[in-house]
Design a protein around this motif. Structure first.
Motif, PDB file in Angstrom:
ATOM      1  N   GLY B 290      17.051  29.769  25.475  1.00 42.10           N
ATOM      2  CA  GLY B 290      17.501  28.391  25.384  1.00 42.10           C
ATOM      3  C   GLY B 290      18.905  28.269  24.836  1.00 42.10           C
ATOM      4  O   GLY B 290      19.720  27.495  25.338  1.00 42.10           O
ATOM      5  N   ALA B 293      21.531  29.342  27.333  1.00 41.61           N
ATOM      6  CA  ALA B 293      21.664  28.332  28.381  1.00 41.61           C
ATOM      7  C   ALA B 293      22.350  27.092  27.833  1.00 41.61           C
ATOM      8  O   ALA B 293      23.164  26.467  28.523  1.00 41.61           O
ATOM      9  CB  ALA B 293      20.285  27.980  28.931  1.00 41.61           C
ATOM     10  N   LYS B 294      22.022  26.754  26.623  1.00 37.20           N
ATOM     11  CA  LYS B 294      22.642  25.554  26.045  1.00 37.20           C
ATOM     12  C   LYS B 294      24.149  25.720  25.978  1.00 37.20           C
ATOM     13  O   LYS B 294      24.900  24.828  26.394  1.00 37.20           O
ATOM     14  CB  LYS B 294      22.068  25.331  24.652  1.00 37.20           C
ATOM     15  N   PHE B 297      25.551  25.464  29.501  1.00 39.15           N
ATOM     16  CA  PHE B 297      25.542  24.164  30.166  1.00 39.15           C
ATOM     17  C   PHE B 297      26.393  23.138  29.447  1.00 39.15           C
ATOM     18  O   PHE B 297      26.845  22.175  30.068  1.00 39.15           O
ATOM     19  CB  PHE B 297      24.103  23.646  30.292  1.00 39.15           C
ATOM     20  N   TRP B 311      17.415  19.639  31.264  1.00 40.33           N
ATOM     21  CA  TRP B 311      16.581  20.759  30.837  1.00 40.33           C
ATOM     22  C   TRP B 311      15.104  20.423  30.981  1.00 40.33           C
ATOM     23  O   TRP B 311      14.296  21.218  31.447  1.00 40.33           O
ATOM     24  CB  TRP B 311      16.887  21.118  29.384  1.00 40.33           C
ATOM     25  N   ASP B 319       8.937  26.557  28.403  1.00 40.72           N
ATOM     26  CA  ASP B 319       8.838  27.723  27.552  1.00 40.72           C
ATOM     27  C   ASP B 319      10.122  27.965  26.764  1.00 40.72           C
ATOM     28  O   ASP B 319      10.229  28.961  26.071  1.00 40.72           O
ATOM     29  CB  ASP B 319       8.525  28.961  28.395  1.00 40.72           C
ATOM     30  N   GLY B 320      11.067  27.072  26.901  1.00 41.05           N
ATOM     31  CA  GLY B 320      12.280  27.240  26.117  1.00 41.05           C
ATOM     32  C   GLY B 320      13.246  28.237  26.694  1.00 41.05           C
ATOM     33  O   GLY B 320      14.238  28.570  26.069  1.00 41.05           O
ATOM     34  N   LYS B 495      11.821  33.907  22.466  1.00 43.22           N
ATOM     35  CA  LYS B 495      12.564  32.724  22.103  1.00 43.22           C
ATOM     36  C   LYS B 495      13.453  33.010  20.921  1.00 43.22           C
ATOM     37  O   LYS B 495      14.555  32.539  20.819  1.00 43.22           O
ATOM     38  CB  LYS B 495      11.570  31.632  21.750  1.00 43.22           C
TER      39      LYS B 495
END
Lengths: 144, 586
Positions: B290, B293-294, B297, B311, B319-320, B495
């Protein structure tokens, strides 16, 4: 430490005793619900501490009926991360059984976890997830 | 181009292309090369393959193109061999043109030999699928509308003699050509379609391409040896071309306006997304966490609530982390949003992960080219079967990329450079793992312990929601490994831990799994389909476990705080004790 309040009424989700999420169905009495929720926060804290620090992981997440007032019943639920969910339902809604309340809390918890999984969500923010809103709306429609 | 084609042909005869062919082929080649290079970073394989001074066509678009020619897989194999692409390992312009010629020859019914291409041949015909056509051949109709006709005429002339018999047989089967009258009367046919064709050309209907063909027929007629020939031959071409171009026509209309399909990912876009995914996460079968990706993005400069909503839409299993199809969906939504499209209420069907996996199965266009053209699906099924047969430990996680590597490796060894092989391996891993597979090779040395124990603890959480985490972490990883049938990719993706651990897992296993039998690969694909149901069930379990994960992490921090408080209390109590003690002592 968050709060979520669901009622025939209101949904308030609190973190550290300030709200993360609030939703109520008839919106006019919202202030009253806020008041009730704040008082019930004390009850929840009491219940949590009563269970003690002994075996934290055995603590029940579902707190049950916190206290009944003349008009409303307040149910509580707390996650292991001290996020509190409070549900206020109309007393006239006698059809609601304990199991239903439990399942509603479980759904709330699942949705809350999904919100948590979103990396763009910072714990402590107000919850603005549309999926969460949708879930709460459907639940409240079902209750009312 | 011709000279180069002739000179670079190597062992084959010099390749003479007519004008029309030249144009068509160069157009096709440019499209194939362009489609590959369209994405930013086609990656090292492209660079490695660059022929001196010339671009190379990517195997993906080329494979699609070849398949669109509707020749049997065997023939396509032969063609790739003959054209020299197998030998040199890539599709340079020479190889590409030879291949196209061979396709044309095959479509005309000539045997597959190098000598076949010496003769004048018609242009190869390609029946394109929707997305392929709109990218690559959208303008072919116009391009070939007028220019190609005259040279075609010349090339056709010679073929007619040869193909008379064949054609006559074929003309008996009437066609697909809606506008041609039954071929029993070629002259009649020629007259009728001609006027038809022109009028339709003006009204820009589907018969654009055939119209010029028809126009040529009166020309051919005086020159042609027999009427049957010219009439029949163009008819046959026309029929298939009508089909293909009518399809293209619709596609062009759809493509230009995209009224209801702004959420469909095109091939080029897909490649771009995949490349971006790879830049974030080298293993396409694994997930992007996550936080990674954060960061990625947020570069898109969209607002946080919008990104959060995107998202929410794209992370289907909550699932994060983003798998490859989820990532593509998210990226596509971001792109759409930046272009002004409002975000949809729900994830559009064309962006669903299942749809994306089905529509663009990665191993297909990488390994299919040099593999059997009809075999990508069986390959997947084999993987699935294997998974089914042996529900095994996490250590299989590591092994599982390897067998798939073997499969693709075998097929491609003669073909591509080492960098290219890395790509197909990733592709097949990708598809296999995305379906949640876990093909466990029979005999495998146990994986390095630290990795195992970590995965063991992770695995614990997944199936055992209620188990006390402290116990879980310590329990023997091997014991847990065996009953744990979870597909490997999920535990690898953590995660709270960086995905470099995932790559760590991949690396030692790559080395370890080298000797893994190729035989295990065969059963793999069939397992895939069957485990998709398992995947659903597993995903719900994963969700719950994710919740537990989040909860436990918080619990951990709270326990730390409690511990601090308790310490303080203790200190306070001890102080009190100190103060009281002198009294009692006395």
């Amino acid at each position: 430490m968050g709060w979520i309040l669901v009622a025939s009424a209101a949904v308030i989700l609190f973190l550290q005793n300030y709200p993360l999420y609030i939703r109520s169905v008839p919106t006019e009495n919202e202030l009253k619900f806020h008041y009730m929720v704040h008082t019930s926060l004390d009850v929840v804290d009491e219940k949590i501490s009563a269970m003690g620090k002994a075996l934290v992981d055995q603590r029940e997440l579902y707190l049950g009926l916190l206290y009944p007032t003349e008009d409303y019943k307040v149910y509580g639920y707390v996650t292991n991360s001290k996020v509190k969910f409070v549900m206020v339902v109309d007393s006239s809604n006698t059809a609601l059984r304990d199991n239903e309340i439990r399942s509603m809390f479980r759904k709330l918890h699942n949705s809350y976890t999904d919100v948590m999984c979103n990396p763009f969500y910072n714990p402590g923010d107000r919850i603005q997830s549309r999926a969460f809103d949708g879930m709460v709306t459907s639940m409240m429609i079902q209750v009312c | 181009m011709e000279a180069a084609a002739g000179g670079g042909c190597g062992s084959g005869p010099p390749l003479l292309l007519s004008e029309g062919e030249q144009q068509c082929y160069s157009e096709l080649f440019a499209r194939c090369a362009g489609a590959a290079g369209g994405g930013p970073g086609s990656g090292p394989p492209e660079a490695a393959r660059a022929a001196p001074g010339a671009a190379t066509a990517a195997s993906g678009p080329v494979a699609d193109l070849f398949r669109a020619s509707q020749l049997p897989a065997e023939t396509l194999h032969q063609i790739t061999e003959l054209c020299g692409a197998k030998r040199v390992g890539y599709f340079g312009p020479t190889q590409f043109y030879i291949a196209l010629k061979l396709i044309a020859a095959a479509q005309s019914g000539l045997p597959m030999r190098i000598e076949s291409i010496k003769c004048e041949l018609p242009l190869p015909r390609f029946m394109m699928s929707k997305t392929d056509a709109e990218i690559r051949f959208g303008n072919m109709a116009e391009l070939h509308g007028t220019k190609v006709q005259i040279p075609y005429l010349i090339t056709e002339k010679n073929t007619f003699k040869r193909m008379d018999d064949e054609d006559k047989q074929e003309t008996q089967s009437p066609t697909m050509s809606p506008l041609a009258s039954p071929p029993s009367s070629p002259p009649h046919y020629q007259r009728v379609p001609l006027s038809h064709g022109y009028s339709k050309l003006r009204s820009s209907t589907e018969q654009v391409h055939p119209a010029p063909y028809e126009a040529r027929q009166p020309l051919v007629q005086p020159e042609g040896p027999s009427l049957g020939g010219p009439g029949a031959k163009p008819l046959r071409h026309q029929a298939s071309l009508i089909r293909s171009f009518s399809v293209e026509r619709e596609l062009q209309d759809n493509n230009s306006s995209y009224p209801d399909e702004p959420w469909r990912i095109t091939e080029e876009q897909r490649e771009y997304y995949v490349n971006q995914f790879r830049s974030l996460q080298p293993d396409p079968s694994s997930f992007i966490s996550g936080s990674v990706a954060k960061n990625f993005f947020t570069k898109s400069k969209l607002s946080i609530p919008e990104l959060s909503y995107i998202w929410e839409l794209s992370d289907a299993d909550c699932d994060g982390a983003l798998s490859l199809p989820e990532f593509c969906a998210a990226f596509h939504l971001i792109v759409a949003r930046k272009n002004g499209y409002p975000l949809p209420e729900g994830l559009p069907p064309t962006l669903q992960p299942e749809y994306l996996q089905a529509a663009f199965p990665k191993p297909k266009w990488e390994c299919a080219l040099f593999d059997s053209y009809s075999e990508p699906v069986p390959a997947n099924q084999q993987l699935r079967d294997l998974n089914r047969m042996e529900k095994l430990s996490i250590k299989d996680v590591a092994d599982f990329p390897v067998p798939t590597q073997d499969v693709t490796g075998d097929d491609k060894q003669a073909l591509k450079s080492a960098t290219d092989e890395a790509l197909p391996k990733d592709m097949s891993e990708d598809s296999a793992s995305k379906s949640g597979l876990l093909p466990p090779p029979p005999a495998l040395p146990p994986r390095p312990c630290p990795l195992q124990s970590e995965q063991g603890s992770e695995a614990e959480l997944h199936p055992q929601l209620n188990r006390a985490p402290s116990q879980a972490a310590e329990s023997s990883p091997t014991k847990k490994d065996i009953p744990y049938s979870q597909p490997p990719s999920k535990p690898i993706r953590r995660k709270f831990r960086p995905e470099n651990q995932a790559t760590e897992n991949q690396e030692p296993t790559t080395a370890v799994g080298g000797p893994a039998s190729v035989a295990t690969v065969k059963p793999h694909p069939t397992v895939q389909k069957q485990s998709s149901k398992q995947k659903k069930a597993i995903q719900t379990a994963i969700r719950k476990n994710k919740e537990a994960n989040a909860v436990l992490a918080r619990l951990n921090s709270e326990l730390q705080q409690q511990l601090k408080e308790v310490h303080q209390e203790r200190i306070a109590l001890e102080n009190q004790l100190e103060q009281l003690r002198p009294v009692t002592v006395l």
